[in-house]
Design a protein around this motif. Sequence first.
Motif, mmCIF file in Angstrom:
data_model
loop_
_atom_site.group_PDB
_atom_site.id
_atom_site.type_symbol
_atom_site.label_atom_id
_atom_site.label_comp_id
_atom_site.label_asym_id
_atom_site.label_seq_id
_atom_site.Cartn_x
_atom_site.Cartn_y
_atom_site.Cartn_z
ATOM 1 N N TYR A 125 0.817 -1.206 0.000
ATOM 2 C CA TYR A 125 0.000 0.000 0.000
ATOM 3 C C TYR A 125 0.855 1.263 0.000
ATOM 4 O O TYR A 125 0.508 2.253 -0.636
ATOM 5 C CB TYR A 125 -0.969 0.001 1.186
ATOM 6 N N SER A 126 1.964 1.249 0.697
ATOM 7 C CA SER A 126 2.865 2.402 0.684
ATOM 8 C C SER A 126 3.453 2.599 -0.706
ATOM 9 O O SER A 126 3.596 3.732 -1.175
ATOM 10 C CB SER A 126 3.993 2.213 1.700
ATOM 11 N N PHE A 127 3.778 1.513 -1.375
ATOM 12 C CA PHE A 127 4.303 1.587 -2.738
ATOM 13 C C PHE A 127 3.247 2.138 -3.689
ATOM 14 O O PHE A 127 3.551 2.989 -4.538
ATOM 15 C CB PHE A 127 4.775 0.201 -3.192
ATOM 16 N N PHE B 151 2.985 5.867 -3.078
ATOM 17 C CA PHE B 151 4.125 6.570 -3.655
ATOM 18 C C PHE B 151 4.007 6.664 -5.174
ATOM 19 O O PHE B 151 4.237 7.726 -5.758
ATOM 20 C CB PHE B 151 5.429 5.874 -3.281
ATOM 21 N N ILE B 152 3.638 5.579 -5.825
ATOM 22 C CA ILE B 152 3.487 5.576 -7.283
ATOM 23 C C ILE B 152 2.383 6.547 -7.702
ATOM 24 O O ILE B 152 2.518 7.272 -8.688
ATOM 25 C CB ILE B 152 3.197 4.147 -7.799
ATOM 26 N N LEU B 153 1.289 6.592 -6.959
ATOM 27 C CA LEU B 153 0.186 7.499 -7.270
ATOM 28 C C LEU B 153 0.623 8.950 -7.153
ATOM 29 O O LEU B 153 0.357 9.759 -8.055
ATOM 30 C CB LEU B 153 -1.002 7.227 -6.349
ATOM 31 N N ILE B 154 1.311 9.299 -6.079
ATOM 32 C CA ILE B 154 1.765 10.679 -5.892
ATOM 33 C C ILE B 154 2.789 11.060 -6.960
ATOM 34 O O ILE B 154 2.718 12.141 -7.548
ATOM 35 C CB ILE B 154 2.332 10.865 -4.472
ATOM 36 N N ALA B 155 3.757 10.178 -7.223
ATOM 37 C CA ALA B 155 4.771 10.456 -8.249
ATOM 38 C C ALA B 155 4.125 10.567 -9.624
ATOM 39 O O ALA B 155 4.480 11.444 -10.429
ATOM 40 C CB ALA B 155 5.837 9.373 -8.241
ATOM 41 N N GLY B 156 3.163 9.707 -9.913
ATOM 42 C CA GLY B 156 2.469 9.752 -11.198
ATOM 43 C C GLY B 156 1.706 11.044 -11.399
ATOM 44 O O GLY B 156 1.689 11.611 -12.495
ATOM 45 N N VAL B 157 1.067 11.508 -10.335
ATOM 46 C CA VAL B 157 0.330 12.779 -10.422
ATOM 47 C C VAL B 157 1.287 13.924 -10.721
ATOM 48 O O VAL B 157 1.017 14.760 -11.595
ATOM 49 C CB VAL B 157 -0.457 13.036 -9.117
ATOM 50 N N LEU B 158 2.400 13.974 -10.015
ATOM 51 C CA LEU B 158 3.366 15.044 -10.255
ATOM 52 C C LEU B 158 3.924 15.002 -11.671
ATOM 53 O O LEU B 158 3.980 16.022 -12.358
ATOM 54 C CB LEU B 158 4.505 14.961 -9.240
ATOM 55 N N ILE B 159 4.320 13.827 -12.115
ATOM 56 C CA ILE B 159 4.880 13.702 -13.462
ATOM 57 C C ILE B 159 3.833 14.025 -14.517
ATOM 58 O O ILE B 159 4.117 14.742 -15.482
ATOM 59 C CB ILE B 159 5.449 12.281 -13.665
ATOM 60 N N ASN C 259 -10.406 17.186 -5.457
ATOM 61 C CA ASN C 259 -11.650 16.423 -5.509
ATOM 62 C C ASN C 259 -11.482 14.941 -5.851
ATOM 63 O O ASN C 259 -12.381 14.156 -5.592
ATOM 64 C CB ASN C 259 -12.609 17.047 -6.522
ATOM 65 N N PHE C 260 -10.347 14.559 -6.433
ATOM 66 C CA PHE C 260 -10.182 13.167 -6.830
ATOM 67 C C PHE C 260 -8.946 12.510 -6.226
ATOM 68 O O PHE C 260 -9.034 11.468 -5.586
ATOM 69 C CB PHE C 260 -10.117 13.067 -8.364
ATOM 70 N N ILE C 261 -7.798 13.107 -6.412
ATOM 71 C CA ILE C 261 -6.548 12.470 -6.019
ATOM 72 C C ILE C 261 -6.378 12.455 -4.501
ATOM 73 O O ILE C 261 -6.011 11.425 -3.923
ATOM 74 C CB ILE C 261 -5.348 13.156 -6.696
ATOM 75 N N MET C 262 -6.604 13.570 -3.831
ATOM 76 C CA MET C 262 -6.404 13.626 -2.384
ATOM 77 C C MET C 262 -7.339 12.673 -1.625
ATOM 78 O O MET C 262 -6.887 11.992 -0.705
ATOM 79 C CB MET C 262 -6.537 15.060 -1.868
ATOM 80 N N PRO C 263 -8.629 12.564 -1.975
ATOM 81 C CA PRO C 263 -9.453 11.548 -1.293
ATOM 82 C C PRO C 263 -8.960 10.121 -1.552
ATOM 83 O O PRO C 263 -9.015 9.283 -0.660
ATOM 84 C CB PRO C 263 -10.847 11.754 -1.885
ATOM 85 N N LEU C 264 -8.455 9.872 -2.757
ATOM 86 C CA LEU C 264 -7.930 8.550 -3.063
ATOM 87 C C LEU C 264 -6.699 8.246 -2.220
ATOM 88 O O LEU C 264 -6.565 7.147 -1.679
ATOM 89 C CB LEU C 264 -7.593 8.470 -4.556
ATOM 90 N N ILE C 265 -5.817 9.214 -2.062
ATOM 91 C CA ILE C 265 -4.645 9.033 -1.210
ATOM 92 C C ILE C 265 -5.074 8.874 0.252
ATOM 93 O O ILE C 265 -4.490 8.096 0.998
ATOM 94 C CB ILE C 265 -3.653 10.200 -1.397
ATOM 95 N N GLY C 266 -6.108 9.590 0.662
ATOM 96 C CA GLY C 266 -6.638 9.442 2.016
ATOM 97 C C GLY C 266 -7.162 8.033 2.276
ATOM 98 O O GLY C 266 -6.959 7.469 3.353
ATOM 99 N N ILE C 267 -7.828 7.443 1.293
ATOM 100 C CA ILE C 267 -8.320 6.068 1.433
ATOM 101 C C ILE C 267 -7.149 5.101 1.561
ATOM 102 O O ILE C 267 -7.176 4.178 2.383
ATOM 103 C CB ILE C 267 -9.219 5.706 0.233
ATOM 104 N N ILE C 268 -6.111 5.325 0.769
ATOM 105 C CA ILE C 268 -4.930 4.467 0.853
ATOM 106 C C ILE C 268 -4.258 4.631 2.215
ATOM 107 O O ILE C 268 -3.818 3.646 2.819
ATOM 108 C CB ILE C 268 -3.956 4.759 -0.307
#
Length: 77
Positions: free
Chosen positions: A9-11, A14-22, A59-68
């Motif tokens: 889940y940590s991986f 991390f992939i989700l956050i890095a993907g969003v930035l890129i 509205n989309f990414i931050m709630p998803l990261i919160g669920i993770i």
Amino acid sequence: MKIKNINVYSFIKFILIAGVLILFLGSFFKLYISVPNNLSIKIVFIILYLWFTVGINVNFIMPLIGIIDKEINHRKR
């Protein structure tokens, strides 16, 4: 077994956050280069791009990261 789940889940987080930035930074520079060299058009583009990017992230990414994060914390117990 718990350590393995936390790492997965940590991986994913991390992939989700890095993907969003890129994705958003790469898209911004690619689109910014294609905008005509008019200062007012570039300023409008920057404002609109930031507005939509913040909207998508809040509205989309931050709630998803919160669920993770909740899943990571739930697995730690």
